[in-house]
Design a protein around this motif. Structure first.
Motif, PDB file in Angstrom:
ATOM      1  N   SER A   1       4.892  48.472  -8.619  1.00  0.00           N
ATOM      2  CA  SER A   1       4.477  47.663 -10.033  1.00  0.00           C
ATOM      3  C   SER A   1       3.049  48.351  -9.869  1.00  0.00           C
ATOM      4  CB  SER A   1       3.936  46.118  -8.744  1.00  0.00           C
ATOM      5  OG  SER A   1       3.161  46.738  -7.762  1.00  0.00           O
ATOM      6  N   GLU A   2       2.532  48.027 -11.023  1.00  0.00           N
ATOM      7  CA  GLU A   2       1.217  48.323 -11.225  1.00  0.00           C
ATOM      8  C   GLU A   2       0.794  49.002 -10.289  1.00  0.00           C
ATOM      9  OE1 GLU A   2      -1.001  45.927 -13.424  1.00  0.00           O
ATOM     10  OE2 GLU A   2       0.504  45.349 -14.626  1.00  0.00           O
ATOM     11  N   SER A   3       0.295  50.733 -10.295  1.00  0.00           N
ATOM     12  CA  SER A   3      -0.753  50.800  -9.051  1.00  0.00           C
ATOM     13  C   SER A   3      -1.395  51.762  -9.548  1.00  0.00           C
ATOM     14  CB  SER A   3       0.273  51.684  -8.058  1.00  0.00           C
ATOM     15  OG  SER A   3       1.863  52.853  -9.120  1.00  0.00           O
ATOM     16  N   PRO A   4      -2.245  52.967  -9.099  1.00  0.00           N
ATOM     17  CA  PRO A   4      -3.070  54.290  -9.836  1.00  0.00           C
ATOM     18  C   PRO A   4      -1.799  55.005 -10.390  1.00  0.00           C
ATOM     19  CG  PRO A   4      -3.611  53.087  -7.885  1.00  0.00           C
ATOM     20  CD  PRO A   4      -2.503  52.953  -7.943  1.00  0.00           C
ATOM     21  N   LEU A   5      -2.709  56.274 -10.808  1.00  0.00           N
ATOM     22  CA  LEU A   5      -1.882  57.254 -11.203  1.00  0.00           C
ATOM     23  C   LEU A   5      -1.150  58.399 -10.462  1.00  0.00           C
ATOM     24  CD1 LEU A   5      -0.824  59.298 -13.820  1.00  0.00           C
ATOM     25  CD2 LEU A   5      -3.441  61.156 -12.862  1.00  0.00           C
ATOM     26  N   ARG A   6       0.208  58.276 -10.410  1.00  0.00           N
ATOM     27  CA  ARG A   6       0.847  58.992  -9.669  1.00  0.00           C
ATOM     28  C   ARG A   6       1.848  60.156 -10.204  1.00  0.00           C
ATOM     29  NH1 ARG A   6       4.215  55.356  -4.938  1.00  0.00           N
ATOM     30  NH2 ARG A   6       5.706  56.634  -6.043  1.00  0.00           N
ATOM     31  N   VAL A   7       1.584  60.404 -11.469  1.00  0.00           N
ATOM     32  CA  VAL A   7       2.827  61.476 -12.139  1.00  0.00           C
ATOM     33  C   VAL A   7       2.066  61.358 -13.371  1.00  0.00           C
ATOM     34  CG1 VAL A   7       4.557  62.356 -13.272  1.00  0.00           C
ATOM     35  CG2 VAL A   7       5.220  60.287 -11.452  1.00  0.00           C
ATOM     36  N   LEU A   8       1.990  62.977 -13.305  1.00  0.00           N
ATOM     37  CA  LEU A   8       0.829  63.553 -14.974  1.00  0.00           C
ATOM     38  C   LEU A   8       1.555  64.177 -15.443  1.00  0.00           C
ATOM     39  CD1 LEU A   8      -2.047  63.123 -16.600  1.00  0.00           C
ATOM     40  CD2 LEU A   8      -2.397  65.469 -14.848  1.00  0.00           C
ATOM     41  N   TRP A   9       1.932  64.240 -16.214  1.00  0.00           N
ATOM     42  CA  TRP A   9       3.003  64.800 -17.574  1.00  0.00           C
ATOM     43  C   TRP A   9       2.216  65.833 -18.795  1.00  0.00           C
ATOM     44  CZ3 TRP A   9       8.503  64.051 -16.901  1.00  0.00           C
ATOM     45  CH2 TRP A   9       9.265  64.897 -17.567  1.00  0.00           C
ATOM     46  N   ILE A  10       2.555  66.653 -18.696  1.00  0.00           N
ATOM     47  CA  ILE A  10       1.425  67.605 -19.538  1.00  0.00           C
ATOM     48  C   ILE A  10       3.042  68.331 -20.897  1.00  0.00           C
ATOM     49  CG2 ILE A  10       0.553  69.627 -19.607  1.00  0.00           C
ATOM     50  CD1 ILE A  10      -0.439  69.224 -16.836  1.00  0.00           C
ATOM     51  N   THR A  11       2.294  67.987 -21.737  1.00  0.00           N
ATOM     52  CA  THR A  11       3.113  68.023 -22.909  1.00  0.00           C
ATOM     53  C   THR A  11       2.366  68.939 -23.849  1.00  0.00           C
ATOM     54  OG1 THR A  11       4.486  67.944 -24.880  1.00  0.00           O
ATOM     55  CG2 THR A  11       2.657  66.808 -24.170  1.00  0.00           C
ATOM     56  N   PRO A  12       3.130  70.203 -24.610  1.00  0.00           N
ATOM     57  CA  PRO A  12       2.471  71.032 -25.580  1.00  0.00           C
ATOM     58  C   PRO A  12       1.620  70.689 -26.591  1.00  0.00           C
ATOM     59  CG  PRO A  12       4.248  71.827 -25.083  1.00  0.00           C
ATOM     60  CD  PRO A  12       4.695  70.631 -24.531  1.00  0.00           C
ATOM     61  N   LEU A  13       2.433  69.738 -27.019  1.00  0.00           N
ATOM     62  CA  LEU A  13       2.831  68.826 -28.288  1.00  0.00           C
ATOM     63  C   LEU A  13       2.755  67.475 -28.680  1.00  0.00           C
ATOM     64  CD1 LEU A  13       5.414  70.872 -30.514  1.00  0.00           C
ATOM     65  CD2 LEU A  13       2.464  71.392 -30.405  1.00  0.00           C
ATOM     66  N   ARG A  14       1.201  66.743 -29.328  1.00  0.00           N
ATOM     67  CA  ARG A  14       0.766  65.813 -29.099  1.00  0.00           C
ATOM     68  C   ARG A  14       2.155  64.386 -29.921  1.00  0.00           C
ATOM     69  NH1 ARG A  14      -4.178  64.929 -32.907  1.00  0.00           N
ATOM     70  NH2 ARG A  14      -5.697  66.844 -31.324  1.00  0.00           N
ATOM     71  N   ALA A  15       3.145  65.479 -30.751  1.00  0.00           N
ATOM     72  CA  ALA A  15       4.310  64.923 -31.544  1.00  0.00           C
ATOM     73  C   ALA A  15       5.369  64.304 -30.375  1.00  0.00           C
ATOM     74  CB  ALA A  15       4.450  65.650 -32.496  1.00  0.00           C
ATOM     75  N   LEU A  16       5.476  65.879 -28.970  1.00  0.00           N
ATOM     76  CA  LEU A  16       6.240  64.984 -28.123  1.00  0.00           C
ATOM     77  C   LEU A  16       6.102  63.633 -26.666  1.00  0.00           C
ATOM     78  CD1 LEU A  16       7.206  68.877 -26.175  1.00  0.00           C
ATOM     79  CD2 LEU A  16       8.164  67.855 -28.548  1.00  0.00           C
ATOM     80  N   ALA A  17       4.299  63.115 -27.245  1.00  0.00           N
ATOM     81  CA  ALA A  17       3.717  61.825 -26.462  1.00  0.00           C
ATOM     82  C   ALA A  17       4.949  61.209 -26.429  1.00  0.00           C
ATOM     83  CB  ALA A  17       2.185  62.366 -26.322  1.00  0.00           C
ATOM     84  N   ILE A  18       5.815  61.300 -28.433  1.00  0.00           N
ATOM     85  CA  ILE A  18       6.067  59.377 -28.138  1.00  0.00           C
ATOM     86  C   ILE A  18       7.402  59.223 -27.728  1.00  0.00           C
ATOM     87  CG2 ILE A  18       6.733  58.387 -29.881  1.00  0.00           C
ATOM     88  CD1 ILE A  18       4.905  59.338 -31.641  1.00  0.00           C
ATOM     89  N   ASP A  19       8.104  60.905 -28.116  1.00  0.00           N
ATOM     90  CA  ASP A  19       9.402  60.792 -27.283  1.00  0.00           C
ATOM     91  C   ASP A  19       9.534  60.881 -25.552  1.00  0.00           C
ATOM     92  OD1 ASP A  19      11.437  61.191 -30.190  1.00  0.00           O
ATOM     93  OD2 ASP A  19       9.670  62.277 -30.204  1.00  0.00           O
ATOM     94  N   THR A  20       8.619  61.744 -25.541  1.00  0.00           N
ATOM     95  CA  THR A  20       8.444  61.509 -23.645  1.00  0.00           C
ATOM     96  C   THR A  20       8.115  60.339 -23.641  1.00  0.00           C
ATOM     97  OG1 THR A  20       7.406  63.740 -23.788  1.00  0.00           O
ATOM     98  CG2 THR A  20       7.322  62.725 -21.777  1.00  0.00           C
ATOM     99  N   LEU A  21       7.709  59.302 -23.864  1.00  0.00           N
ATOM    100  CA  LEU A  21       6.915  57.835 -23.026  1.00  0.00           C
ATOM    101  C   LEU A  21       8.321  57.086 -23.525  1.00  0.00           C
ATOM    102  CD1 LEU A  21       3.220  56.628 -25.235  1.00  0.00           C
ATOM    103  CD2 LEU A  21       4.002  57.807 -22.578  1.00  0.00           C
ATOM    104  N   LEU A  22       8.973  57.204 -23.840  1.00  0.00           N
ATOM    105  CA  LEU A  22      10.142  56.458 -24.481  1.00  0.00           C
ATOM    106  C   LEU A  22      11.547  56.624 -23.392  1.00  0.00           C
ATOM    107  CD1 LEU A  22      10.497  56.495 -28.712  1.00  0.00           C
ATOM    108  CD2 LEU A  22      10.144  54.952 -27.376  1.00  0.00           C
ATOM    109  N   SER A  23      11.258  58.208 -23.644  1.00  0.00           N
ATOM    110  CA  SER A  23      12.705  58.753 -22.528  1.00  0.00           C
ATOM    111  C   SER A  23      11.966  58.565 -21.137  1.00  0.00           C
ATOM    112  CB  SER A  23      12.024  59.888 -22.479  1.00  0.00           C
ATOM    113  OG  SER A  23      12.537  60.885 -23.603  1.00  0.00           O
TER     114      SER A  23
END
Length: 873
Positions: free
Chosen positions: A84-106
């Protein structure tokens, strides 16, 4: 601040049941779990860190992401709050802002299907103020962010509390960060997180990388010990995939990797080896001139490019420069006007909204073709793309492989890239790149060592957040690979420089950024804090101005240097549009739609001339060696056979153990041609070095020209080559000092210092909407450079600028290696009575610098006609 309660690890039985759930999810989508993915999950659940290396489109994202998901599913058996909703567990670092959208969907897709009610969000420079405000109160369970945004989060006093439940950090496209200062920024942030969370697991995702062990060492930190075993990959140096008619195959493998531990910290390199066909072919024109010059052949193949694009449902056309992107987009649209709305262009100088529209169009399959630069190299999932074209030489083996992977971007699909050479010698480079990929000879990415400008910035970041005790922070910083050899003297100097401006700036309060309270360093005042938050990051943009329509939208940015050649009323092509310059004001280029439909001048961006990589250069030499022995295998080599045979007839085709020197006399003067095949940057250094060393023997003036294969020294009088060779022309003694003397390294260092001054916080770029111009920044940093040079010559940032000029701009290490190789080479000296095929491109490159396009084309036509007559055509 109290630590969170230690979570009881789930039982192996619970983990096995969770893995079955995930495998069932794969089966429900008609997917297969690859062995390397399961190996990553197992390693993650054992508490290990590591690097995932696999070809593009083979499931690296799910390999990294589903480990934390399985862990949460297993924990949910005894603790339902785990999913369920919980504090931050996973931090995903991406080199490009553009990748953030696709990463979120994945990331969101499997969690939703598996009923895991995690909040998954992004935090980048594009995140809205409302979302950022909400995240300041509570971070999501999984956060996709950039290096800059992560550093900004560390400036918060409650940062340690915000990261209290963090389990894993995943660095996407690690090969793109590894050799940059942004990678150093990530290293420092990871060192801080590991201090707070010693059990933190760190995983990197990478493809097309040669130095995997070093990449993993930098990512996981010096404290981890690598395992003795690992899975091999067709792209890796240790593997040799099968090559058949330009198709590169790598077979399935179920090998497992091992690991060993040190102080409870273990790491693992896991490489996926799935069956993946990579097709590399070329568009070969019907006829090839025997006297090639860069760029002349590209647009001649427009008809074939149009035919290729027309036959495919969607195509990416990669170019090496933004200027080429603009030119090819315009050419394609002119050839096929009915493609309007179905074709787009994408490069880093375009406005973000435009790039997002293009990326969305690719995902939706509504665009037939996108002409782009490396801005679309990385892992955005464009599954509809079925063809990739590469205009011009890729200049690097890994780059071509990465771009090939943009087609067939899914497990089991064929990846294909078709190269469109812009001159004949690029056909050799295509054949050589195919050889190198087949042999697994990929370029490595060299990390930075001890960049003190990034450390200066980091000290202020930590002071602004929790503050720091110097001895504790020094120990923490040394846990990063980049600073593992940081000396106490360098640390003391950096701390003093940030706190009170060092010896040269101690009288100026603006440079007193830190104050000491009870042994802990904290930020000096709120103005410094505000300015620092706005300056965090290591991306230093070129001198650029915003292009904007009068009463209309922004189009993107162009460099100031291009505007110096433009007057109001002049037209230029940008973002696929022809616009007219109205005026320049407040760092903005105001334009309107041009009345004429003819294409205007195309802007030029700096950094467009990439050098041939060491690996590709070596592969080219092997192909040249085959040609020396009369072997021309493959369609590309058959196409250039007449050209190379003429080179052999008039001069020679050098072997890898030889240095070809051509001495040619024309009406222009004495041409001294040398062909080390070491890449453009090395040849720039060598040509300047050799010219300077010969000028020390007798007064002489040279005009120089370089390309990836060699360089030309043109002089009015015969150069003293014989005397220079006998007195140590290839000597490596005092190389750095000689380069400084012959290359105006002081001025180059001053320009490099602008980047260092910006990163270290010596100069402030200004507030939003009031940014300082590049001239103002250069003036400010130049003044500081002069002050340090005159009054503080031992300044370590000053020394850093010199080192970066040598290593990053002049490839000093590669230049040194080349000189050492030349010392043992057999010299093949030829004196042809006319320009050879290898010499011709060097002459054209020099003429291009001083002739207009019309005059140049006429001059080249006359030169070619004369040489063709001499060749007996």
């Amino acid at each position: 601040m109290t630590s969170p309660p230690i979570q009881k690890s789930p039982s192996q039985a619970a983990l096995n049941r969770a893995i079955k759930q995930v495998e069932a999810w794969f089966s429900g989508r008609d997917w297969k779990v690859f062995p390397f993915q399961k190996q990553v999950w197992t390693a993650y659940l054992r508490g290990e860190s590591g690097l995932i290396h696999a070809t593009t489109g083979t499931g690296k994202t799910l390999a990294a992401w589903l480990g934390p998901v399985i862990e949460a599913l297993a924990e949910a058996e005894s603790n339902p709050a785990a999913i369920s909703e919980s504090p931050l567990r996973v931090l995903w670092i991406t080199p490009l802002r553009a990748l953030a959208i696709d990463t979120l969907l994945s990331l969101q897709e499997p969690t939703a299907d598996l009923s895991i009610r995690w909040i998954i969000e992004s935090r980048t420079g594009d995140t809205s103020a409302a979302v950022r405000s909400k995240q300041r109160q509570r971070l999501p369970t999984a956060l996709v962010t950039t290096p800059e945004s992560l550093s900004l989060m560390l400036t918060r006093p409650d940062a340690q509390h915000q990261f209290r439940e963090l389990r894993a950090v995943i660095c996407d496209e690690w090969h793109e960060l590894l050799s940059t200062k942004r990678g150093v920024q990530v290293e420092l942030a990871l060192a801080r997180l590991r201090r707070w969370k010693p059990e933190l697991r760190t995983w990197g995702l990478s493809a097309t990388l040669g130095n995997l062990d070093e990449a993993m060492d930098v990512l996981t930190g010096p404290g981890c010990v690598s395992g003795p075993g690992r899975v091999s990959l067709g792209e890796h140096n240790n593997a040799t995939p099968h090559v058949r008619e330009g198709v590169i195959e790598s077979s399935d493998s179920s090998d497992s990797s091992g690991s060993s531990g040190s102080s409870g910290s273990r790491r693992k390199l896991i490489s996926g080896r799935q069956r993946k066909k990579i097709v590399i072919d070329s568009l070969i024109p019907e006829s090839i001139e025997r006297f090639p010059w860069a760029g002349h052949m590209g647009m001649r193949q427009l008809k074939d490019v149009v035919k290729t694009v027309d036959a495919a449902s969607s195509t990416l056309v990669f170019t090496n420069t933004r200027s080429q992107t603009e030119a090819w987009y315009h050419a394609l649209l002119k050839a096929k006007p009915d493609w309007a709305g179905l074709i787009a262009l994408h490069h880093g100088s375009l406005e973000q909204d435009t790039r997002t529209w293009v990326e969305d169009g690719l995902r939706a399959g509504s665009l037939k073709c996108v002409v782009c630069t490396s801005s679309l190299d990385l892992g955005v999932d464009f599954s509809p793309v079925d063809r990739v074209l590469q205009v011009g030489s890729p200049k690097g083996v890994a780059r071509l492989l990465q771009r090939a992977g943009r087609s067939g971007h899914r497990p089991g699909a064929v990846s294909r890239v078709t190269c469109v050479p812009t001159h004949a010698f690029e056909l050799i480079e295509v054949a050589a790149a195919r050889d190198a990929i087949a042999a697994g000879q990929l370029e490595g990415r060299q990390p930075h060592r001890n960049p003190l400008d990034v450390l200066c910035q980091h000290l202020v970041t930590i002071a602004l957040g929790t503050g720091f005790i110097p001895a504790e922070l020094l120990d923490e910083v040394r846990q990063s690979a980049s600073y593992r050899d940081l000396t106490q003297q360098e640390w003391d100097w950096t701390l003093d420089f940030v706190a009170r401006g060092g010896d040269a700036l101690k009288a100026y309060p603006d440079y007193h950024k830190l104050i000491e309270k009870d042994g802990r360093y904290v930020i000096g005042n709120q103005r410094i804090a505000r300015n620092h938050r706005m300056s965090i990051g290591t991306i230093t943009s070129d001198a650029s101005l915003v292009v904007q329509y009068l009463n209309g939208p922004r189009l993107g940015t162009i460099e100031e240097s291009f505007l110096t050649r433009m007057n109001p009323g002049d037209c230029f092509t940008f973002a696929g549009r022809t616009v007219e310059l109205v005026f320049v004001q407040d760092m903005k280029v105001w334009v309107r739609k041009a009345a004429s439909k003819e294409r205007g001048r195309i802007p030029r961006w700096m950094g467009g001339k990439m050098p041939l990589s060491t690996e590709l250069a070596a592969a080219v030499r092997r192909r040249m060696e085959q040609a020396h022995h009369g072997i021309f295998e493959g369609p590309e080599m058959q196409a250039v056979k007449p050209l190379l045979e003429l080179q052999s007839q008039w001069s020679a085709i050098p072997l890898p153990s030889q240095l070809l020197i051509e001495e040619i006399k024309t009406r222009e003067g004495f041409h001294l041609m040398m062909y080390p095949f070491a890449g453009r940057l090395v040849h720039e250094g060598l040509s300047a070095l050799f010219a300077w060393r010969m000028s020390q023997r007798q007064p002489i003036t040279f005009t120089m020209s370089v390309n990836d294969y060699g360089f030309e020294l043109l002089s009015a009088n015969q150069p003293p080559l014989e005397a220079a060779l006998s007195s140590g022309l290839f000597d490596t003694t005092n190389l750095a000092q000689d380069l400084e003397a012959c290359l105006n390294a002081a001025e180059m260092g001053k320009r490099q210092f602008r980047e260092i001054a910006r990163i270290s916080g010596l100069v402030f770029q200004g507030y939003p909407g009031q940014q300082k111009s590049a001239k103002q920044l250069q003036a400010s940093s130049g003044l500081l450079f002069d002050v340090f040079s005159n009054y503080d010559p031992g300044n370590l940032l000053l020394q850093q600028s010199r080192v970066e000029v040598l290593e990053r701009q002049l490839e000093h290490s590669r230049l040194l290696t080349t000189l050492q190789t030349l010392q043992n080479c057999e010299l093949v000296r030829k004196s042809p009575d006319r320009l050879t095929p290898l010499a011709f491109p060097l002459i054209v490159a020099r003429l291009r610098e001083r002739l207009s396009s019309e005059t140049l084309s006429n001059r080249i036509a006359r030169m070619t006609l004369q040489l063709e007559k001499a060749a007996g055509k």
